[in-house]
Design an enzyme around this catalytic site. Sequence first.
Site, PDB file in Angstrom:
ATOM      1  N   LYS A  91     -24.973  18.806   3.391  1.00 54.91           N
ATOM      2  CA  LYS A  91     -24.328  20.086   3.669  1.00 54.91           C
ATOM      3  C   LYS A  91     -22.931  19.820   4.207  1.00 54.91           C
ATOM      4  O   LYS A  91     -22.741  18.967   5.091  1.00 54.91           O
ATOM      5  CB  LYS A  91     -25.132  20.876   4.703  1.00 54.91           C
ATOM      6  CG  LYS A  91     -24.871  22.367   4.689  1.00 54.91           C
ATOM      7  CD  LYS A  91     -25.534  23.029   3.484  1.00 54.91           C
ATOM      8  CE  LYS A  91     -25.583  24.552   3.651  1.00 54.91           C
ATOM      9  NZ  LYS A  91     -26.260  25.178   2.498  1.00 54.91           N
ATOM     10  N   THR A 121     -30.790  21.776   2.017  1.00 52.33           N
ATOM     11  CA  THR A 121     -29.498  21.622   2.685  1.00 52.33           C
ATOM     12  C   THR A 121     -29.320  22.682   3.771  1.00 52.33           C
ATOM     13  O   THR A 121     -28.600  22.458   4.742  1.00 52.33           O
ATOM     14  CB  THR A 121     -28.334  21.695   1.682  1.00 52.33           C
ATOM     15  OG1 THR A 121     -28.282  22.978   1.080  1.00 52.33           O
ATOM     16  CG2 THR A 121     -28.487  20.623   0.610  1.00 52.33           C
ATOM     17  N   ASP A 122     -29.974  23.821   3.628  1.00 54.65           N
ATOM     18  CA  ASP A 122     -29.919  24.824   4.685  1.00 54.65           C
ATOM     19  C   ASP A 122     -30.574  24.299   5.951  1.00 54.65           C
ATOM     20  O   ASP A 122     -30.121  24.588   7.066  1.00 54.65           O
ATOM     21  CB  ASP A 122     -30.601  26.115   4.226  1.00 54.65           C
ATOM     22  CG  ASP A 122     -30.403  27.245   5.215  1.00 54.65           C
ATOM     23  OD1 ASP A 122     -29.256  27.718   5.366  1.00 54.65           O
ATOM     24  OD2 ASP A 122     -31.396  27.652   5.869  1.00 54.65           O
ATOM     25  N   PHE A 170      17.492   1.842   5.997  1.00 53.26           N
ATOM     26  CA  PHE A 170      16.813   1.234   4.847  1.00 53.26           C
ATOM     27  C   PHE A 170      17.889   0.608   3.971  1.00 53.26           C
ATOM     28  O   PHE A 170      18.737   1.318   3.424  1.00 53.26           O
ATOM     29  CB  PHE A 170      16.015   2.289   4.078  1.00 53.26           C
ATOM     30  CG  PHE A 170      15.124   1.721   3.014  1.00 53.26           C
ATOM     31  CD1 PHE A 170      14.158   0.776   3.318  1.00 53.26           C
ATOM     32  CD2 PHE A 170      15.256   2.128   1.696  1.00 53.26           C
ATOM     33  CE1 PHE A 170      13.331   0.251   2.337  1.00 53.26           C
ATOM     34  CE2 PHE A 170      14.433   1.610   0.700  1.00 53.26           C
ATOM     35  CZ  PHE A 170      13.471   0.668   1.031  1.00 53.26           C
ATOM     36  N   ARG A 204      19.766   7.192   9.610  1.00 58.78           N
ATOM     37  CA  ARG A 204      19.076   8.284   8.926  1.00 58.78           C
ATOM     38  C   ARG A 204      18.019   8.874   9.855  1.00 58.78           C
ATOM     39  O   ARG A 204      17.619   8.262  10.852  1.00 58.78           O
ATOM     40  CB  ARG A 204      18.408   7.791   7.644  1.00 58.78           C
ATOM     41  CG  ARG A 204      17.275   6.802   7.877  1.00 58.78           C
ATOM     42  CD  ARG A 204      16.530   6.447   6.603  1.00 58.78           C
ATOM     43  NE  ARG A 204      15.409   5.544   6.865  1.00 58.78           N
ATOM     44  CZ  ARG A 204      14.493   5.198   5.968  1.00 58.78           C
ATOM     45  NH1 ARG A 204      14.562   5.684   4.730  1.00 58.78           N
ATOM     46  NH2 ARG A 204      13.509   4.367   6.281  1.00 58.78           N
ATOM     47  N   VAL A 215       9.988   2.185   6.948  1.00 61.53           N
ATOM     48  CA  VAL A 215       8.714   2.776   7.363  1.00 61.53           C
ATOM     49  C   VAL A 215       7.626   1.705   7.328  1.00 61.53           C
ATOM     50  O   VAL A 215       6.719   1.685   8.170  1.00 61.53           O
ATOM     51  CB  VAL A 215       8.348   3.969   6.459  1.00 61.53           C
ATOM     52  CG1 VAL A 215       6.971   4.516   6.821  1.00 61.53           C
ATOM     53  CG2 VAL A 215       9.390   5.070   6.584  1.00 61.53           C
ATOM     54  N   GLN A 216       7.719   0.782   6.374  1.00 58.20           N
ATOM     55  CA  GLN A 216       6.724  -0.278   6.270  1.00 58.20           C
ATOM     56  C   GLN A 216       6.661  -1.109   7.551  1.00 58.20           C
ATOM     57  O   GLN A 216       5.572  -1.399   8.073  1.00 58.20           O
ATOM     58  CB  GLN A 216       7.041  -1.194   5.076  1.00 58.20           C
ATOM     59  CG  GLN A 216       6.739  -0.601   3.720  1.00 58.20           C
ATOM     60  CD  GLN A 216       7.865   0.245   3.152  1.00 58.20           C
ATOM     61  OE1 GLN A 216       8.752   0.689   3.890  1.00 58.20           O
ATOM     62  NE2 GLN A 216       7.851   0.468   1.854  1.00 58.20           N
ATOM     63  N   ASN A 255       6.939   9.198   3.779  1.00 56.34           N
ATOM     64  CA  ASN A 255       8.323   9.278   4.241  1.00 56.34           C
ATOM     65  C   ASN A 255       8.863  10.658   3.878  1.00 56.34           C
ATOM     66  O   ASN A 255       9.203  10.928   2.725  1.00 56.34           O
ATOM     67  CB  ASN A 255       9.151   8.172   3.580  1.00 56.34           C
ATOM     68  CG  ASN A 255      10.535   8.045   4.187  1.00 56.34           C
ATOM     69  OD1 ASN A 255      10.867   8.728   5.148  1.00 56.34           O
ATOM     70  ND2 ASN A 255      11.346   7.164   3.625  1.00 56.34           N
ATOM     71  N   HIS A 285      11.525  13.288   3.703  1.00 54.34           N
ATOM     72  CA  HIS A 285      12.969  13.079   3.627  1.00 54.34           C
ATOM     73  C   HIS A 285      13.779  14.220   4.258  1.00 54.34           C
ATOM     74  O   HIS A 285      13.433  15.398   4.130  1.00 54.34           O
ATOM     75  CB  HIS A 285      13.395  12.919   2.173  1.00 54.34           C
ATOM     76  CG  HIS A 285      12.678  11.801   1.469  1.00 54.34           C
ATOM     77  ND1 HIS A 285      12.750  10.493   1.882  1.00 54.34           N
ATOM     78  CD2 HIS A 285      11.864  11.801   0.381  1.00 54.34           C
ATOM     79  CE1 HIS A 285      12.017   9.733   1.091  1.00 54.34           C
ATOM     80  NE2 HIS A 285      11.471  10.505   0.164  1.00 54.34           N
TER      81      HIS A 285
END
Length: 306
Positions: free
Chosen positions: A13, A61-62, A160, A177, A232-233, A259, A261
């Site tokens: 569920k 499932t209920d 970068f 940036r 960012v890496q 990233n 922008h």
Amino acid sequence: MADRLELQGRHGKSRVRVSRVWRRPAAAGGHVIVEWNVAVSVVSDCLPSYTSDDNSAIVATDSIKNTVYVKAKECTEIVSMEEFAVILGRHFTSLYPQATVTIAERPWERVVVDGKPHSHGFKLGVEKHVTEVIVKKSGNLLINSGIQGYSLLKTTQSGFEKFVRDRYTLLPDTRERIVATEVTAWWRYPFEHVSQIPSKSFCFTQRYQDVKKVLADTFFGPPDVGVYSPSVQNTLYLMAKEVLNRFPDIASVQLRMPNLHFIPVNLGNKENPGLVKFADDVYLPTDEPHGTIEATVSRPKSKLEE
């Protein structure tokens, strides 16, 4: 099977929304409320229900949904999301070989009024605490926890440059940036059996708050000068590395950091070529398309584990 086909089934569920309130006096910290979106999936042995009209081995499932509310009621003491997932997993593995419980928490945060935490007032936050717990009948388990929607941005100390250039490259090098991302983080705890989960001395909820703080502190750097991010890496790796350095009870960290922008705006025409001349001030924010950066950082395995 007679028709020489293999069949592996599971059922459960999803989107079971449950909220639990623990009503403590103000002197003890006030009320605590959680709101969880729960999904339960069990590996089932009820193959005849797939291959014939025999449903005799199926738990509806209920009923799985109802079990979530019953177990929430039984938690008279405050439990973390991870602990609740283990409780559900142990219950369902008394009936099935394996259960997977996934929970996402809606972030209700205690409000502060006149500098004082309110005893029963809450506001809705943004980022979500999530967990996925897999429990087997043997008691073996896997606990992953994480954060979704953790938005971070800094207006400088990011660049970068010196990346691969080919005939399709238009992006210029830069050492200045805006860098913005929406972090999705998952970390794995080292517990491999229900018997290994520490008692109340270990709090999953506190560890979530601790990890969230370390991720942000590493992303931003010191408050007065910050820290430069060459990509960012690199920032992603340093964030994951710091989590592992700080918390020996975390075995691995997976981070996904798109990233998002902020594009410099330059506007002009023949009559007014400098209508808007970019000077690190006016940007076009966009998340479509965006860069996608993700990685998993783990502790090295011992030779006995290899």
